[in-house]
Design a protein around this motif. Structure first.
Motif, PDB file in Angstrom:
ATOM      1  N   SER A 149       0.827  -1.212   0.000  1.00 40.00           N
ATOM      2  CA  SER A 149       0.000   0.000   0.000  1.00 40.00           C
ATOM      3  C   SER A 149       0.860   1.261   0.000  1.00 40.00           C
ATOM      4  O   SER A 149       0.486   2.285  -0.582  1.00 40.00           O
ATOM      5  CB  SER A 149      -0.923   0.020   1.227  1.00 40.00           C
ATOM      6  OG  SER A 149      -1.832  -1.049   1.202  1.00 40.00           O
ATOM      7  N   THR A 202      -4.493  -3.862   3.879  1.00 35.06           N
ATOM      8  CA  THR A 202      -4.463  -2.822   2.856  1.00 35.06           C
ATOM      9  C   THR A 202      -4.748  -1.467   3.490  1.00 35.06           C
ATOM     10  O   THR A 202      -5.674  -1.335   4.296  1.00 35.06           O
ATOM     11  CB  THR A 202      -5.506  -3.096   1.753  1.00 35.06           C
ATOM     12  OG1 THR A 202      -5.212  -4.360   1.140  1.00 35.06           O
ATOM     13  CG2 THR A 202      -5.483  -2.002   0.698  1.00 35.06           C
ATOM     14  N   VAL A 203      -3.939  -0.486   3.143  1.00 34.25           N
ATOM     15  CA  VAL A 203      -4.109   0.868   3.671  1.00 34.25           C
ATOM     16  C   VAL A 203      -4.282   1.837   2.505  1.00 34.25           C
ATOM     17  O   VAL A 203      -3.502   1.810   1.543  1.00 34.25           O
ATOM     18  CB  VAL A 203      -2.902   1.286   4.529  1.00 34.25           C
ATOM     19  CG1 VAL A 203      -3.021   2.744   4.959  1.00 34.25           C
ATOM     20  CG2 VAL A 203      -2.787   0.386   5.752  1.00 34.25           C
ATOM     21  N   LYS A 204      -5.289   2.660   2.598  1.00 31.85           N
ATOM     22  CA  LYS A 204      -5.541   3.682   1.589  1.00 31.85           C
ATOM     23  C   LYS A 204      -5.120   5.037   2.147  1.00 31.85           C
ATOM     24  O   LYS A 204      -5.733   5.548   3.091  1.00 31.85           O
ATOM     25  CB  LYS A 204      -7.036   3.698   1.208  1.00 31.85           C
ATOM     26  CG  LYS A 204      -7.450   4.873   0.334  1.00 31.85           C
ATOM     27  CD  LYS A 204      -6.710   4.897  -0.995  1.00 31.85           C
ATOM     28  CE  LYS A 204      -7.205   6.064  -1.863  1.00 31.85           C
ATOM     29  NZ  LYS A 204      -6.424   6.173  -3.120  1.00 31.85           N
ATOM     30  N   ALA A 324      -2.633   1.860  10.871  1.00 26.73           N
ATOM     31  CA  ALA A 324      -3.280   1.578   9.587  1.00 26.73           C
ATOM     32  C   ALA A 324      -4.771   1.907   9.642  1.00 26.73           C
ATOM     33  O   ALA A 324      -5.324   2.503   8.701  1.00 26.73           O
ATOM     34  CB  ALA A 324      -3.072   0.119   9.205  1.00 26.73           C
ATOM     35  N   ARG A 325      -5.429   1.530  10.716  1.00 27.56           N
ATOM     36  CA  ARG A 325      -6.858   1.817  10.862  1.00 27.56           C
ATOM     37  C   ARG A 325      -7.108   3.318  10.878  1.00 27.56           C
ATOM     38  O   ARG A 325      -8.072   3.809  10.272  1.00 27.56           O
ATOM     39  CB  ARG A 325      -7.391   1.179  12.138  1.00 27.56           C
ATOM     40  CG  ARG A 325      -8.843   1.536  12.464  1.00 27.56           C
ATOM     41  CD  ARG A 325      -9.304   0.830  13.730  1.00 27.56           C
ATOM     42  NE  ARG A 325     -10.633   1.273  14.147  1.00 27.56           N
ATOM     43  CZ  ARG A 325     -10.850   2.287  14.966  1.00 27.56           C
ATOM     44  NH1 ARG A 325      -9.823   2.985  15.453  1.00 27.56           N
ATOM     45  NH2 ARG A 325     -12.078   2.639  15.309  1.00 27.56           N
ATOM     46  N   ASN A 328      -6.799   4.661   7.323  1.00 27.94           N
ATOM     47  CA  ASN A 328      -7.970   4.283   6.531  1.00 27.94           C
ATOM     48  C   ASN A 328      -9.203   5.096   6.920  1.00 27.94           C
ATOM     49  O   ASN A 328     -10.030   5.451   6.068  1.00 27.94           O
ATOM     50  CB  ASN A 328      -8.260   2.786   6.694  1.00 27.94           C
ATOM     51  CG  ASN A 328      -7.343   1.922   5.850  1.00 27.94           C
ATOM     52  OD1 ASN A 328      -6.831   2.365   4.822  1.00 27.94           O
ATOM     53  ND2 ASN A 328      -7.121   0.684   6.275  1.00 27.94           N
ATOM     54  N   THR A 329      -9.340   5.396   8.204  1.00 20.04           N
ATOM     55  CA  THR A 329     -10.449   6.239   8.651  1.00 20.04           C
ATOM     56  C   THR A 329     -10.339   7.636   8.056  1.00 20.04           C
ATOM     57  O   THR A 329     -11.336   8.210   7.597  1.00 20.04           O
ATOM     58  CB  THR A 329     -10.469   6.327  10.189  1.00 20.04           C
ATOM     59  OG1 THR A 329     -10.673   5.024  10.727  1.00 20.04           O
ATOM     60  CG2 THR A 329     -11.598   7.241  10.659  1.00 20.04           C
ATOM     61  N   SER A 331      -8.922   8.419   5.274  1.00 23.32           N
ATOM     62  CA  SER A 331      -9.246   8.316   3.846  1.00 23.32           C
ATOM     63  C   SER A 331     -10.752   8.270   3.630  1.00 23.32           C
ATOM     64  O   SER A 331     -11.295   8.923   2.717  1.00 23.32           O
ATOM     65  CB  SER A 331      -8.573   7.069   3.263  1.00 23.32           C
ATOM     66  OG  SER A 331      -8.789   6.984   1.871  1.00 23.32           O
ATOM     67  N   GLN A 332     -11.451   7.522   4.476  1.00 24.75           N
ATOM     68  CA  GLN A 332     -12.913   7.459   4.367  1.00 24.75           C
ATOM     69  C   GLN A 332     -13.547   8.821   4.643  1.00 24.75           C
ATOM     70  O   GLN A 332     -14.492   9.217   3.943  1.00 24.75           O
ATOM     71  CB  GLN A 332     -13.442   6.419   5.344  1.00 24.75           C
ATOM     72  CG  GLN A 332     -13.074   4.979   5.009  1.00 24.75           C
ATOM     73  CD  GLN A 332     -13.509   4.007   6.089  1.00 24.75           C
ATOM     74  OE1 GLN A 332     -14.402   4.288   6.885  1.00 24.75           O
ATOM     75  NE2 GLN A 332     -12.876   2.861   6.145  1.00 24.75           N
TER      76      GLN A 332
END
Length: 340
Positions: A149, A202-204, A324-325, A328-329, A331-332
């Protein structure tokens, strides 16, 4: 050039290498792990093939080899200042065995210490110039890694690449002394590099982070969960923060030394200022600072993310805080979601 070495061949190669160079790599310290009855896998001196651990991720990164935890900068005595000198052993050529993520982390540290200002950091540069790298190819991802990622599953800048496979060790020699050593101890072979293609995690990373998120409620979670132990940043291969200490000798208070010691934006007292002013006293604000620096601020300055996705910060956190969480948060939220 590519070579295939038997275990005995690689052992002989390393036996020769350590006679003229310092060699560091992942080593095992039995019974020294965080939990009773567990081993500690970390970086240490390599004296032979049996010392190298191939099948586990280290708890700490290899940066300590060329960026020491504690380092004397200069000595002072009766108004005179003398810059510290490297020990004889420290000016030997140094070889470090490391993974692709950690090799990419060295690129980040180089930018911080060598490119981030009008002059390079001499203390870092004088060790770094003697340090060379051997890539330990990952045939599969370790749990918690997200290097794919972050685009750090591939690497450059190494003298050689090495991996165990089928009872042999496959060597790609890109520079001396590995070209000569490979010819002497191995047999020519067709060796293609192996790179991790997929992580279980996976990390966005958001393309940008809006300043409106600075005050988002997501940071409040970390205000209560984080205990400011600093394990996340001290295990991180790209963190470079330090504090400076003046040490006065007991036998003569007019003499002493100035040291720099690893420090962390997550540890209490790091941002204390004269007059008692404290910056980011709330631990949630510190988490925000760390995360945004890793995936936004650093990228704005240097064009690449600071985080390399090694996953160590999550592995060592006693509160199970997930970097990572959090990313991702973010990114959301940037994409209009409610977050995790």
């Amino acid at each position: 050039m590519e070579y295939k070495l038997t275990p005995a061949g690689l052992a002989a190669l390393l036996d020769e290498l350590v006679t003229s160079r310092r060699v560091f790599g992942p080593v095992r310290y039995a019974g020294k792990g965080r939990l009773a009855g567990t081993d500690l896998i970390t970086y240490g001196p390599v004296k032979g093939l049996a010392d190298v651990v191939w099948d586990a991720r280290t708890t700490f990164s290899p940066k300590e080899v060329f960026f020491p935890v504690k380092e004397s900068l200069f000595y002072f005595s009766d108004g005179e200042i003398t810059e510290s000198a490297l020990k004889a052993s420290e000016i030997l050529e140094t070889v470090v065995f490391l993974r692709a993520c950690d090799l990419n982390a060295v690129t980040r540290l180089d930018k911080i210490f060598l490119e981030n200002g009008p002059a390079a950091d001499n203390y870092y540069a004088r060790r770094r110039q003697h340090t060379h790298f051997v890539l330990m190819e990952c045939q599969e991802s370790f749990p918690g890694c997200f290097c794919v990622s972050m685009g750090t599953n591939r690497a450059t800048g190494h003298q050689a690449a090495l991996r165990p496979e089928g009872g042999y060790y496959l060597l790609q020699a890109l520079a001396e002394p590995w070209l000569s050593l490979g010819e002497r101890y191995g047999q020519p072979a067709d060796v293609e590099p192996v790179w991790v293609q997929k992580n279980s995690l996976t990390v966005k990373v958001p393309d940008r982070v809006d300043t409106s998120l600075f005050q988002h409620e997501l940071w409040r979670e970390y205000s209560s969960r984080c205990i400011a132990c600093g394990r996340c940043t001290l295990s991180c291969p790209t963190c470079s923060c330090f504090s400076v200490q003046d040490i006065f000798y007991r036998d003569n208070p007019e003499r002493g030394e100035r040291r720099r010691v690893w420090a962390s934006c997550q540890i209490d007292g790091f941002t204390d200022m004269a007059g008692g002013h404290k910056v980011r006293e709330d631990r949630g604000e510190r988490m925000r600072f760390k995360v945004l620096h890793k995936i936004d601020d650093f990228r704005r300055r240097f064009g690449i993310n600071m985080c390399v996705g090694c996953g160590r910060c999550e592995e060592v956190c006693p509160e199970y805080i997930s970097f990572a969480r959090c990313v991702n948060t973010l990114s959301q939220l940037m994409n209009g979601g409610a977050g995790a």
